[in-house]
Design an enzyme around this catalytic site. Structure first.
Site, PDB file in Angstrom:
ATOM      1  N   ASP A   1       8.105  22.014  48.698  1.00  0.00           N
ATOM      2  CA  ASP A   1       7.814  21.168  47.539  1.00  0.00           C
ATOM      3  C   ASP A   1       6.620  20.237  47.724  1.00  0.00           C
ATOM      4  O   ASP A   1       6.540  19.497  48.700  1.00  0.00           O
ATOM      5  CB  ASP A   1       9.065  20.389  47.131  1.00  0.00           C
ATOM      6  CG  ASP A   1      10.070  21.310  46.442  1.00  0.00           C
ATOM      7  OD1 ASP A   1       9.636  22.294  45.810  1.00  0.00           O
ATOM      8  OD2 ASP A   1      11.283  21.058  46.548  1.00  0.00           O
TER       9      ASP A   1
ATOM     10  N   ARG B   1      17.063  18.023  39.710  1.00  0.00           N
ATOM     11  CA  ARG B   1      16.418  17.950  41.021  1.00  0.00           C
ATOM     12  C   ARG B   1      15.911  16.542  41.310  1.00  0.00           C
ATOM     13  O   ARG B   1      15.318  15.904  40.442  1.00  0.00           O
ATOM     14  CB  ARG B   1      15.250  18.936  41.048  1.00  0.00           C
ATOM     15  CG  ARG B   1      14.601  19.042  42.403  1.00  0.00           C
ATOM     16  CD  ARG B   1      13.506  20.073  42.391  1.00  0.00           C
ATOM     17  NE  ARG B   1      12.214  19.415  42.361  1.00  0.00           N
ATOM     18  CZ  ARG B   1      11.073  19.999  42.732  1.00  0.00           C
ATOM     19  NH1 ARG B   1      11.075  21.260  43.121  1.00  0.00           N
ATOM     20  NH2 ARG B   1       9.947  19.350  42.690  1.00  0.00           N
TER      21      ARG B   1
ATOM     22  N   HIS C   1      11.377  27.837  50.033  1.00  0.00           N
ATOM     23  CA  HIS C   1      12.391  28.329  49.096  1.00  0.00           C
ATOM     24  C   HIS C   1      11.709  29.096  47.973  1.00  0.00           C
ATOM     25  O   HIS C   1      10.494  28.990  47.762  1.00  0.00           O
ATOM     26  CB  HIS C   1      13.266  27.192  48.558  1.00  0.00           C
ATOM     27  CG  HIS C   1      12.522  26.112  47.863  1.00  0.00           C
ATOM     28  ND1 HIS C   1      11.779  25.154  48.524  1.00  0.00           N
ATOM     29  CD2 HIS C   1      12.377  25.819  46.542  1.00  0.00           C
ATOM     30  CE1 HIS C   1      11.228  24.332  47.657  1.00  0.00           C
ATOM     31  NE2 HIS C   1      11.565  24.721  46.432  1.00  0.00           N
TER      32      HIS C   1
ATOM     33  N   HIS D   1       7.634  28.704  48.541  1.00  0.00           N
ATOM     34  CA  HIS D   1       6.870  27.451  48.615  1.00  0.00           C
ATOM     35  C   HIS D   1       7.705  26.353  49.244  1.00  0.00           C
ATOM     36  O   HIS D   1       8.921  26.494  49.435  1.00  0.00           O
ATOM     37  CB  HIS D   1       6.421  27.025  47.212  1.00  0.00           C
ATOM     38  CG  HIS D   1       7.548  26.624  46.309  1.00  0.00           C
ATOM     39  ND1 HIS D   1       8.412  27.527  45.740  1.00  0.00           N
ATOM     40  CD2 HIS D   1       7.965  25.403  45.891  1.00  0.00           C
ATOM     41  CE1 HIS D   1       9.305  26.890  45.009  1.00  0.00           C
ATOM     42  NE2 HIS D   1       9.063  25.600  45.093  1.00  0.00           N
TER      43      HIS D   1
HETATM   44  C1  SIN Z   1      12.461  24.476  43.078  1.00  0.00           C
HETATM   45  O1  SIN Z   1      11.472  25.055  43.450  1.00  0.00           O
HETATM   46  O2  SIN Z   1      12.706  23.324  43.414  1.00  0.00           O
HETATM   47  C2  SIN Z   1      13.446  25.196  42.181  1.00  0.00           C
HETATM   48  C3  SIN Z   1      14.481  25.922  42.949  1.00  0.00           C
HETATM   49  C4  SIN Z   1      15.512  26.543  42.055  1.00  0.00           C
HETATM   50  O3  SIN Z   1      15.544  26.266  40.854  1.00  0.00           O
HETATM   51  O4  SIN Z   1      16.336  27.291  42.571  1.00  0.00           O
END
Ligand code: SIN
Length: 283
Positions: free
Chosen positions: A103, A274, A259, A101
């Site tokens: 973000d 994050r 990612h 996906h």
């Molecule tokens: C995310 O999708 O932002 C999480 C990525 C992760 O925890 O590696």
């Protein structure tokens, strides 16, 4: 001495580079910030090792890239709401971010960039995969590029579906992470399937697990091409894989990179901080 000479080392053919010589606990000088920004534009995702930073310092770094974007469903830290904690505990089954996906693609103005800082990492497992949507677009045939250039996608928060099945309620299965505003799960956003990156001018496929179908098509009509494009976009040669250590920090450009957080550490704990940066409507 850190923050005077920085080194950028690619880690894979399509995307990803490690940056050495930067201490993110310091306020970066303009020249150092420009070098980091250039590396991000060139490599799509960049990684820093052995950082010792506070949530405020992570936020200060993210703010260099633009205004902060708040997650619509996940609350931030009580003392600093711009910073969101991503956590999977020993008893959680699901993890946040599993599946390919980009973000907040389900919003009209999805996140531009994401900064992810590792606080607690299992002794093995919990890596993150990244894929270059420039490479994926460039490798399509001229005929498919022409078709893709005319299509729009319909995206929603909860489209995170097992292959071939409609939406399943993926956010609801995250036990430890707090969720809010769940009535907005059904809101849709339409985006071009091929977007032009506002800085590099390059074309990138813009697709992911939030994509439910193509605009003006039914779910069933969309699945064949959608599944082909996701498989194509995540071919191994378009990807890189990052092995986290405590203190590692990743910064990626959601406009050109997918990612996928691998959920392969049952019974172990992983905790990340994050921050996401606000983006514009894709075109
Ligand atoms: C995310 O999708 O932002 C999480 C990525 C992760 O925890 O590696």
């Amino acid at each position: 001495m850190r923050n005077s000479v920085i080194a950028v080392e690619p880690i894979a053919g399509a995307l990803g580079a490690e940056i050495a010589g930067v201490d993110l606990s310091q306020d970066l000088e303009e020249t150092v910030f420009d070098a980091v920004h250039d590396a991000l534009m060139q490599h799509g995702v960049v990684f820093f090792r052995d950082q010792d930073i506070t949530p405020q310092q992570e936020l200060d770094f993210a703010k260099r890239f633009g205004e902060i974007h708040f997650h619509p469903f996940v609350a931030g830290l009580p003392e600093l709401p711009e910073v969101m904690e991503i956590i999977k505990t020993e008893t959680d089954i699901r993890n946040f971010g599993e599946g390919w996906h980009t973000d907040q693609m389900f919003l009209p103005e999805p996140a531009l960039a994401t900064v992810l800082y590792a606080k607690e990492i299992p002794d093995f497992g919990g890596d993150t995969l990244y894929a270059s949507m420039y490479a994926a677009y460039d490798a399509l045939s001229d005929g498919m590029k022409e078709l893709a250039g005319r299509l729009k996608t319909v995206n929603l928060p909860d489209a995170g579906r097992p292959r071939g099945k409609p939406a399943t309620g993926s956010y609801n299965n995250l036990q430890t992470m707090g969720l809010s505003d769940t009535e907005n799960y059904e809101k849709l956003s339409e985006h071009p399937l091929v977007r032009v990156h506002p800085v590099t001018g390059r074309k990138a496929l813009y697709i992911g697990l939030h994509t439910e179908r193509f605009a003006n098509m039914t779910w069933a009509e969309s699945q064949g091409l959608l599944n082909f494009l996701i498989d194509h976009a995540t071919r191994p040669e378009f990807t890189c894989r990052f092995r986290w250590r405590e203190g590692s920090l990743a910064l990626w450009d959601n406009r050109a990179v997918l990612h996928n957080a691998i959920n392969d550490y049952p019974g172990k704990r992983r905790r990340m901080h994050r921050v996401t940066v606000k983006g514009d409507a894709p075109y």
